[in-house]
Design a protein around this motif. Structure first.
Motif, mmCIF file in Angstrom:
data_model
loop_
_atom_site.group_PDB
_atom_site.id
_atom_site.type_symbol
_atom_site.label_atom_id
_atom_site.label_comp_id
_atom_site.label_asym_id
_atom_site.label_seq_id
_atom_site.Cartn_x
_atom_site.Cartn_y
_atom_site.Cartn_z
ATOM 1 N N GLU A 104 0.943 -0.836 0.318
ATOM 2 C CA GLU A 104 0.314 0.093 -0.059
ATOM 3 C C GLU A 104 1.212 1.257 -0.278
ATOM 4 O O GLU A 104 0.522 1.815 -0.794
ATOM 5 N N ALA A 105 2.106 0.940 0.693
ATOM 6 C CA ALA A 105 2.802 2.161 0.955
ATOM 7 C C ALA A 105 3.813 2.393 -0.573
ATOM 8 O O ALA A 105 3.568 3.841 -0.878
ATOM 9 N N VAL A 106 3.807 1.825 -1.121
ATOM 10 C CA VAL A 106 4.190 1.811 -2.631
ATOM 11 C C VAL A 106 3.309 2.123 -3.222
ATOM 12 O O VAL A 106 3.374 3.149 -4.192
ATOM 13 N N LEU A 107 2.347 2.118 -3.668
ATOM 14 C CA LEU A 107 1.468 2.203 -4.215
ATOM 15 C C LEU A 107 0.906 4.257 -3.771
ATOM 16 O O LEU A 107 1.125 4.318 -5.174
ATOM 17 N N HIS A 108 0.908 4.465 -2.577
ATOM 18 C CA HIS A 108 0.583 5.154 -2.629
ATOM 19 C C HIS A 108 2.348 6.505 -2.756
ATOM 20 O O HIS A 108 1.679 7.680 -3.089
ATOM 21 N N ASP A 109 3.584 5.204 -2.301
ATOM 22 C CA ASP A 109 4.789 6.382 -2.846
ATOM 23 C C ASP A 109 4.216 7.326 -4.093
ATOM 24 O O ASP A 109 5.108 7.774 -5.416
ATOM 25 N N ALA A 110 4.199 5.921 -5.170
ATOM 26 C CA ALA A 110 4.361 5.880 -6.679
ATOM 27 C C ALA A 110 2.873 6.847 -7.233
ATOM 28 O O ALA A 110 3.645 7.819 -8.180
ATOM 29 N N LEU A 111 2.254 6.993 -6.849
ATOM 30 C CA LEU A 111 0.575 7.932 -7.040
ATOM 31 C C LEU A 111 1.247 9.206 -6.530
ATOM 32 O O LEU A 111 0.740 10.632 -7.059
ATOM 33 N N LYS A 112 1.192 9.732 -5.267
ATOM 34 C CA LYS A 112 2.467 11.159 -5.090
ATOM 35 C C LYS A 112 3.471 11.347 -6.103
ATOM 36 O O LYS A 112 3.381 12.538 -6.189
ATOM 37 N N GLY A 113 4.334 10.637 -6.090
ATOM 38 C CA GLY A 113 5.593 11.138 -7.132
ATOM 39 C C GLY A 113 4.218 10.904 -8.579
ATOM 40 O O GLY A 113 5.203 12.236 -9.120
ATOM 41 N N ALA A 114 3.630 10.744 -8.952
ATOM 42 C CA ALA A 114 3.009 10.465 -10.334
ATOM 43 C C ALA A 114 2.638 12.276 -10.308
ATOM 44 O O ALA A 114 2.349 12.963 -11.441
ATOM 45 N N MET A 115 1.986 12.680 -9.235
ATOM 46 C CA MET A 115 1.243 14.519 -8.972
ATOM 47 C C MET A 115 2.445 14.916 -8.945
ATOM 48 O O MET A 115 2.691 16.379 -9.966
ATOM 49 N N VAL A 116 3.102 14.920 -8.326
ATOM 50 C CA VAL A 116 4.436 16.027 -9.075
ATOM 51 C C VAL A 116 4.495 15.875 -10.129
ATOM 52 O O VAL A 116 5.432 17.008 -9.941
ATOM 53 N N SER A 117 5.064 15.252 -10.104
ATOM 54 C CA SER A 117 5.560 15.488 -11.824
ATOM 55 C C SER A 117 5.175 15.149 -12.780
ATOM 56 O O SER A 117 5.431 16.088 -13.797
ATOM 57 N N GLY A 118 3.714 15.489 -12.393
ATOM 58 C CA GLY A 118 2.890 15.712 -13.586
ATOM 59 C C GLY A 118 2.578 17.280 -13.488
ATOM 60 O O GLY A 118 2.495 18.396 -14.315
ATOM 61 N N ALA A 119 2.102 18.473 -12.060
ATOM 62 C CA ALA A 119 3.289 19.290 -11.650
ATOM 63 C C ALA A 119 3.743 20.281 -12.143
ATOM 64 O O ALA A 119 3.350 20.556 -12.957
ATOM 65 N N CYS A 120 5.055 19.574 -12.017
ATOM 66 C CA CYS A 120 5.675 19.733 -13.017
ATOM 67 C C CYS A 120 6.024 19.992 -14.188
ATOM 68 O O CYS A 120 6.393 20.804 -14.981
#
Length: 181
Positions: free
Chosen positions: A96-112
């Motif tokens: 679950e932590a892996v999924l959340h980390d990947a989602l958070k990173g994807a949101m940061v990457s998308g915003a950037c």
């Protein structure tokens, strides 16, 4: 730097860099013919659409790559621990932590990615001058990112800056030849 900004920087440096670079290079490639020397420029709505496209594709690609990388680390840990069944760690809180980390990173990457695409295009509209101002802004930002990246990885600032700036120039030339927009 504030505490929150420092935490985002430390936790998501890869996502920040991948998103920003991807967005900027995507904008340069797609809009090259439109904002090139022989063209009429680019409007705010097209800049926003390019930013949105860069954000969505960048976030998706980042999520898939990061999630796969993190899941493979769990699989590697299972092998190291000699666990009998495979995929068990992925069903735990670690999964679950892996999924959340990947989602958070994807949101940061998308915003950037959105900002990386939008900043040079909007700068080209705002600053008076030749139609290729957006290229110049993008190339300068790529050089600054190269210097920043070199300091993070203890590399040659000149080499990193020149490499990223060179990639921007090459993709601009490719974009003019492809004439996507």
């Amino acid at each position: 730097m504030s505490g929150l900004a420092r935490q985002v920087w430390q936790d998501h440096l890869f996502a920040l860099l991948v998103g920003g670079l991807d967005g900027m290079l995507t904008a340069i490639t797609f809009a090259a013919a439109k904002i090139g020397i022989i063209s009429q420029g680019i409007g705010l709505m097209l800049a926003m659409r390019l930013g949105a496209a860069a954000a969505l594709t960048g976030a998706f690609v980042f999520f898939v790559a990061e999630y796969a990388r993190l899941r493979s680390e769990l699989a590697h840990a299972e092998r190291q621990l000699n666990l009998a069944s495979h995929g068990r760690l992925a069903t735990t809180r670690l999964g679950e932590a892996v999924l959340h980390d990947a989602l958070k990173g994807a949101m940061v990457s998308g915003a950037c990615g959105f900002l990386g695409a939008l900043i040079p295009l909007v700068a080209g509209m705002v600053f008076p001058g030749p139609p290729w101002t957006a290229f110049l802004v993008a190339i300068v930002i790529l050089g600054l990112l190269g210097v920043l990246l070199a300091s993070v990885v203890s590399g040659s600032r000149a080499r990193w800056a020149m490499s990223l700036m060179g990639a921007g120039v090459i993709l601009a030339i490719v974009g003019m030849k492809l004439h996507v927009i």
